[in-house]
Design a protein around this motif. Structure first.
Motif, PDB file in Angstrom:
ATOM      1  N   ASN A 188      16.406   1.611   4.667  1.00 40.56           N
ATOM      2  CA  ASN A 188      16.033   0.651   3.651  1.00 40.56           C
ATOM      3  C   ASN A 188      15.848   1.421   2.339  1.00 40.56           C
ATOM      4  OD1 ASN A 188      14.344  -0.877   1.910  1.00 40.56           O
ATOM      5  ND2 ASN A 188      13.524  -2.029   3.631  1.00 40.56           N
ATOM      6  N   PRO A 189      16.496   0.997   1.245  1.00 38.68           N
ATOM      7  CA  PRO A 189      16.381   1.755  -0.010  1.00 38.68           C
ATOM      8  C   PRO A 189      14.954   1.855  -0.545  1.00 38.68           C
ATOM      9  CG  PRO A 189      17.663  -0.262  -0.330  1.00 38.68           C
ATOM     10  CD  PRO A 189      17.385  -0.147   1.132  1.00 38.68           C
ATOM     11  N   PRO A 193       0.787  -1.230   0.000  1.00 38.07           N
ATOM     12  CA  PRO A 193       0.000   0.000   0.000  1.00 38.07           C
ATOM     13  C   PRO A 193       0.827   1.291   0.000  1.00 38.07           C
ATOM     14  CG  PRO A 193      -0.976  -1.583   1.498  1.00 38.07           C
ATOM     15  CD  PRO A 193       0.357  -2.150   1.069  1.00 38.07           C
ATOM     16  N   LEU A 194       1.864   1.366   0.847  1.00 35.74           N
ATOM     17  CA  LEU A 194       2.671   2.590   0.913  1.00 35.74           C
ATOM     18  C   LEU A 194       3.984   2.463   0.150  1.00 35.74           C
ATOM     19  CD1 LEU A 194       2.220   3.661   4.651  1.00 35.74           C
ATOM     20  CD2 LEU A 194       0.870   4.308   2.657  1.00 35.74           C
ATOM     21  N   LEU A 195       4.534   1.267   0.127  1.00 37.28           N
ATOM     22  CA  LEU A 195       5.765   0.988  -0.621  1.00 37.28           C
ATOM     23  C   LEU A 195       5.422   0.050  -1.770  1.00 37.28           C
ATOM     24  CD1 LEU A 195       8.359   0.365   2.240  1.00 37.28           C
ATOM     25  CD2 LEU A 195       8.252   2.313   0.666  1.00 37.28           C
ATOM     26  N   GLY A 204      13.736  10.509  -2.242  1.00 35.25           N
ATOM     27  CA  GLY A 204      14.885  10.682  -1.360  1.00 35.25           C
ATOM     28  C   GLY A 204      14.786   9.797  -0.140  1.00 35.25           C
ATOM     29  N   THR A 205      15.923   9.511   0.459  1.00 34.64           N
ATOM     30  CA  THR A 205      15.949   8.666   1.645  1.00 34.64           C
ATOM     31  C   THR A 205      17.221   8.944   2.435  1.00 34.64           C
ATOM     32  OG1 THR A 205      15.661   6.421   2.476  1.00 34.64           O
ATOM     33  CG2 THR A 205      17.044   6.660   0.541  1.00 34.64           C
ATOM     34  N   HIS A 206      17.304   8.381   3.582  1.00 36.85           N
ATOM     35  CA  HIS A 206      18.455   8.489   4.467  1.00 36.85           C
ATOM     36  C   HIS A 206      19.446   7.393   4.086  1.00 36.85           C
ATOM     37  CE1 HIS A 206      20.706   8.116   8.233  1.00 36.85           C
ATOM     38  NE2 HIS A 206      20.362   9.364   8.454  1.00 36.85           N
TER      39      HIS A 206
END
Length: 180
Positions: free
Chosen positions: A46-47, A21-23, A40-42
């Protein structure tokens, strides 16, 4: 004589899964020629979190419901997902250990726990693994209104999903609603 004060009814619960649902995942290159959009991510994250659309949080918060994480991410949902889409800390459903009998029943392993958590309250469940046996199980074991809303994991929550959720949460029936 005055009538006793009426307490407002609690809002329906909305049980929210993350993977699917979100990913979103699993779309082919023909379905998404440019791949999934990324936000974008940290570097330590998790990529897949790069696929979290920050617009989802405000859309979820606009729904007339109480949001509850119903995901194997457990507390990590509040640590890694909620801040990226603008959600506050949400309650998290705790999952029991599964038995061999649970795996053979044909009902999703989350279903009995979500019904128990709802304790008769109306609820919607957003997941990519909902099937007919889950609807039958909820119909047989939950006395309140329930909507088991399956999301296509290739695309995640779409505008059509939000329209369906909003309609049900505002009291309008839908074809996939489970009625007691």
């Amino acid at each position: 004589m005055t009538s006793p004060a009426r307490r407002p009814l609690p809002l329906p619960l909305l049980f929210l899964d993350i993977d699917g649902p979100l990913l979103p995942f699993g779309a082919t290159s023909a379905e998404l020629p440019d791949g999934y959009p990324t936000y974008g991510t940290h570097p330590d994250a998790n990529p897949l979190l790069a696929r979290l659309d920050p617009a989802l949080g405000p859309r979820l918060l606009a729904l007339p419901c109480e949001l509850v994480w119903a995901t194997t991410w457990m507390a990590d949902a509040n640590a890694w997902v909620a801040p990226r889409i603008g959600l506050p800390q949400l309650p998290v459903v705790s999952w029991p250990d599964l038995s061999d009998e649970d795996a053979l029943s044909g009902t999703h392993w989350k279903t009995p726990t979500l019904v128990a958590y709802a304790a008769g309250r109306p609820f919607a469940w957003v997941d990519d693994e909902i099937g007919p046996s889950d609807r039958a199980w909820v119909r047989a074991h939950h006395p309140g209104r329930a909507l088991l809303h399956r999301v296509d994991p290739r695309f995640g929550l779409t505008a059509a999903d939000f329209t369906a959720l909003a309609a049900w949460l505002r009291g309008r029936s839908l074809p996939q609603e489970v009625t007691p």
